[in-house]
Design a protein around this motif. Structure first.
Motif, PDB file in Angstrom:
ATOM      1  N   GLY A  43      12.766  -3.252  22.585  1.00  0.00           N
ATOM      2  CA  GLY A  43      13.098  -2.138  23.466  1.00  0.00           C
ATOM      3  C   GLY A  43      14.565  -2.004  23.778  1.00  0.00           C
ATOM      4  N   SER A  44      15.379  -2.976  23.393  1.00  0.00           N
ATOM      5  CA  SER A  44      16.822  -2.900  23.661  1.00  0.00           C
ATOM      6  C   SER A  44      17.481  -1.905  22.712  1.00  0.00           C
ATOM      7  N   TYR A  45      18.649  -1.408  23.127  1.00  0.00           N
ATOM      8  CA  TYR A  45      19.382  -0.411  22.334  1.00  0.00           C
ATOM      9  C   TYR A  45      20.851  -0.830  22.242  1.00  0.00           C
ATOM     10  N   GLU A  46      21.461  -0.594  21.087  1.00  0.00           N
ATOM     11  CA  GLU A  46      22.895  -0.861  20.920  1.00  0.00           C
ATOM     12  C   GLU A  46      23.547   0.278  20.152  1.00  0.00           C
ATOM     13  N   ASP A  47      24.736   0.681  20.606  1.00  0.00           N
ATOM     14  CA  ASP A  47      25.560   1.598  19.823  1.00  0.00           C
ATOM     15  C   ASP A  47      26.114   0.835  18.621  1.00  0.00           C
TER      16      ASP A  47
END
Length: 430
Positions: free
Chosen positions: A252-256
């Protein structure tokens, strides 16, 4: 298979597999021709700054990157009959090892047997001979020759296993496979995602980490690496999906993200073998093969180097010696029925160990037993058990610290014993 007095032998590929096979055939007094698609020998050990395709339409096969050092120590990289000079570092860079290969070719006068820029199109079994169709790339001329034996030495590191993930088409950053990775500089001050924790995945991640703003490393390896990574390193789980500017992961984590490098391995590619070859070729297996190399249905077709999880240079050279002894007629293969039984036993063992068929070509913990089998069947000199012991110790050193495992020097004492020490230290430890 009856011995042939003066066999016509074709080797496909002038990488390490093809070169060592040629040298060993030469030792047996057997003539041979090596068909090499590029204009150089050395295969994946030759660095090529270009990626994609050459001007003649040939794909760039090599995956070599600028800062590569071997991930196995030099005793396990040495080719029989040609010692690695003592002044070469324990874990040489690609260019130092390539120079060793170049001198090997020169010393044994192998180059005179190589036809460069001859791209193999098709290999067929017709009327009890092998017909090899190949194209001379500078002129486009196609020709076909007949051989009694075909030995495939093209390796399995040239067709990228490139996954396509959900939402990838929306991502505005750059995505490549490690096959096209050459140097870290293009990733300076960027947010880079590397995917995979095999040897190249770990190596490239650490290479890019020297310049990247942040290196996100997505993998699901069960290996418990104890390495203390730099502050800009962030471990991530598998990718769930992309959007325009980054990646959401399965937790569920997000990174640019600015750039992505898939270090996801390679697929087997033997498209030049037609159905008459009698092999079943998939993306990760070739079956049925005796001793991981002899085509059980047509034993005069042999594939060198179709193994993983091993001291590859030494394993290739052992297979090359076995092949030369077979072509020379120094030993006879078991019956087809017995070879099939043995192959089935290997396949069953793979499944029993909880592995899928994609792991069928792994030597792994069976590597030393494999060398014993080759020697027992063919009469070739056995690869000494010390090599497997060195590989195991080196594997443990990698788990301890990926930044320091190359600081060790390994010295072979005898066929069963070695000592290991840190560079610039005189005290040895077993």
């Amino acid at each position: 298979m009856m011995p042939i007095a003066n066999p016509r032998v074709c080797i496909i590929g002038a990488g390490l597999a093809g070169l060592t096979t040629g040298k060993n055939l030469q030792d047996e007094g057997i003539d041979f021709t090596i068909l090499e698609a590029t204009s150089n020998f050395g295969g994946t050990w030759r660095y090529e700054p270009r990626v994609g395709f050459y001007e003649n339409g040939l794909p760039v096969f090599t995956s070599m990157y600028k800062h590569l050092r071997t991930n196995l120590p030099k005793p396990t990289m040495e080719l029989k009959g040609f010692p690695i000079p003592s002044n070469i570092p324990s874990f040489p860079t690609w260019d130092v090892y390539y120079d060793y290969i170049r001198k090997y070719v020169q010393h044994f006068q192998i180059e005179k047997h190589i036809k460069f820029q001859h791209y193999v199109i098709k290999v067929s079994r017709i009327n009890n001979v092998w017909r090899v169709k190949h194209k001379y790339l500078p002129t486009g001329e196609e020709m076909e020759d007949e051989f009694d034996f075909v030995i495939v030495g093209t390796g399995h590191f040239n067709k990228p296993n490139r996954p396509v993930m959900k939402g990838e088409e929306f991502f505005k950053g750059n995505i490549i496979h490690s096959h096209d990775y050459r140097e870290p500089e293009p990733y300076r001050n960027k947010r880079v995602l590397t995917v995979g924790a095999g040897p190249s995945g770990l190596d490239i991640t650490m290479d890019v980490a020297t310049v990247a703003k942040t290196i996100f490393h997505s993998h699901h390896s069960p290996q418990n690496f104890k390495t203390k990574f730099p502050p800009n390193y962030v471990k991530k789980p598998d990718i769930k999906e992309y959007n325009e500017t980054g990646v959401t992961f399965v937790d569920g984590s997000y990174e640019d993200i600015d750039d992505v490098i898939y270090c996801t391995g390679y697929l087997f590619n033997f498209s030049f073998l037609d159905e008459s070859a009698g092999l079943n070729v998939s993306s990760k297996t070739v079956t049925p093969l005796h001793k991981f190399m002899v085509n059980i249905n047509e034993p005069s077709l042999i594939i060198i180097g179709l193994i993983e999880k091993a001291c590859l240079a030494i394993a290739l050279e052992a297979q090359a010696r076995y092949t030369a002894a077979l072509v020379k007629g120094k030993f006879s293969l078991p019956s087809k029925e017995d070879m099939m039984k043995e192959w089935q036993r290997r396949a069953d063992l793979c499944i029993a160990r909880g592995r899928t068929f994609s792991n069928l070509h792994f030597l792994a913990e069976g590597e030393d037993d494999y060398y014993e089998e080759l020697s027992k069947e063919s009469g070739i000199e056995r690869v000494p058990p010390v090599m497997f012991k060195i590989r195991n110790t080196d594997a443990e050193a990698k788990i301890e610290n990926l930044y320091t495992y190359r600081n060790y020097v390994y010295e072979v004492i005898d066929k069963n014993t070695f000592v290991r020490r840190l560079e610039n230290e005189t005290n040895s430890v077993s």
